[in-house]
Design a protein around this motif. Structure first.
Motif, PDB file in Angstrom:
ATOM      1  N   ASN A 120     -55.646  17.316 -25.888  1.00  0.00           N
ATOM      2  CA  ASN A 120     -56.205  17.134 -24.790  1.00  0.00           C
ATOM      3  C   ASN A 120     -56.993  15.689 -24.529  1.00  0.00           C
ATOM      4  N   SER A 121     -56.912  15.050 -25.422  1.00  0.00           N
ATOM      5  CA  SER A 121     -57.883  13.584 -25.347  1.00  0.00           C
ATOM      6  C   SER A 121     -56.813  12.502 -25.184  1.00  0.00           C
ATOM      7  N   LEU A 122     -57.201  11.258 -24.577  1.00  0.00           N
ATOM      8  CA  LEU A 122     -56.245  10.167 -24.658  1.00  0.00           C
ATOM      9  C   LEU A 122     -56.962   8.929 -24.515  1.00  0.00           C
ATOM     10  N   VAL A 169     -59.592   4.704 -11.763  1.00  0.00           N
ATOM     11  CA  VAL A 169     -59.277   6.018 -11.387  1.00  0.00           C
ATOM     12  C   VAL A 169     -57.857   6.310 -11.829  1.00  0.00           C
ATOM     13  N   GLY A 170     -57.762   7.531 -12.613  1.00  0.00           N
ATOM     14  CA  GLY A 170     -56.740   8.130 -13.309  1.00  0.00           C
ATOM     15  C   GLY A 170     -56.015   9.255 -12.674  1.00  0.00           C
ATOM     16  N   SER A 171     -54.968   9.283 -12.436  1.00  0.00           N
ATOM     17  CA  SER A 171     -54.415  10.446 -11.789  1.00  0.00           C
ATOM     18  C   SER A 171     -53.073  10.757 -12.657  1.00  0.00           C
ATOM     19  N   ALA A 172     -52.782  12.252 -12.340  1.00  0.00           N
ATOM     20  CA  ALA A 172     -51.264  12.707 -13.257  1.00  0.00           C
ATOM     21  C   ALA A 172     -50.547  13.067 -11.927  1.00  0.00           C
ATOM     22  N   GLU A 212     -60.540  12.921 -21.541  1.00  0.00           N
ATOM     23  CA  GLU A 212     -59.985  14.318 -21.855  1.00  0.00           C
ATOM     24  C   GLU A 212     -59.247  14.670 -20.653  1.00  0.00           C
ATOM     25  N   ILE A 213     -58.134  15.029 -20.851  1.00  0.00           N
ATOM     26  CA  ILE A 213     -56.999  15.355 -19.967  1.00  0.00           C
ATOM     27  C   ILE A 213     -57.514  16.926 -19.417  1.00  0.00           C
ATOM     28  N   PRO A 214     -57.587  17.251 -18.394  1.00  0.00           N
ATOM     29  CA  PRO A 214     -57.928  18.471 -18.011  1.00  0.00           C
ATOM     30  C   PRO A 214     -56.971  19.838 -18.401  1.00  0.00           C
TER      31      PRO A 214
END
Length: 148
Positions: free
Chosen positions: A55-57, A76-79, A116-118
């Protein structure tokens, strides 16, 4: 000790080569900015999509602007998956933390960030969009194919 230093140096060189070569990305709205490469830790240029095993990037964006940026810079980062876009990261001012500011014209910069990716981001293929802006004006925007 010498072997440890050699291994550490080799890891640094491998990371630097990855940053220079980068992975495939799409420009999604850079404004008077050249994005030279986008790199994600543990992904090679042949990894499409880039598979994230945890979950980490950690990623790096190598870019040059055609103008100076003297105000704070927001990241800003978005999925994006199934046509839906959801913010996963926001840092109001990355200056002197993730990048050295002010950003001067025609100078090469490497923006680096570890996130950390939620847990709510679904597994499978998706894209990650990353943008930098200052004063509400877009500096750069890149999109990378990812899989979790």
């Amino acid at each position: 000790m010498l072997i440890y230093k050699i291994l550490l140096s080799l890891q640094y060189v491998a990371a630097l080569i990855t940053i220079i070569n980068g992975i495939p990305f799409e420009d999604c709205g850079s404004n008077d900015c050249s994005v030279n490469s986008v790199s994600v830790e543990n992904c090679s240029p042949n990894d499409v999509p880039c598979y994230v095993k945890s979950n980490s990037l950690s990623f790096y964006i190598n870019f040059t602007t055609n103008y100076g940026i003297y105000n704070s810079v927001t990241a800003v980062g978005s999925a994006r998956k199934w046509g839906l876009k959801k913010q996963i990261f926001l840092k109001e001012d990355i200056c002197n933390d993730s990048i050295i500011c002010p950003i001067q014209p025609s100078v090469n910069y490497i923006y680096a960030e570890h996130i950390e990716i939620p847990d709510w981001v679904p597994k499978g293929k998706a894209s990650i969009e990353w943008s930098l802006s200052s004063g509400g004006i877009s500096i750069l925007c890149v999109e990378v194919a990812m899989a979790k």
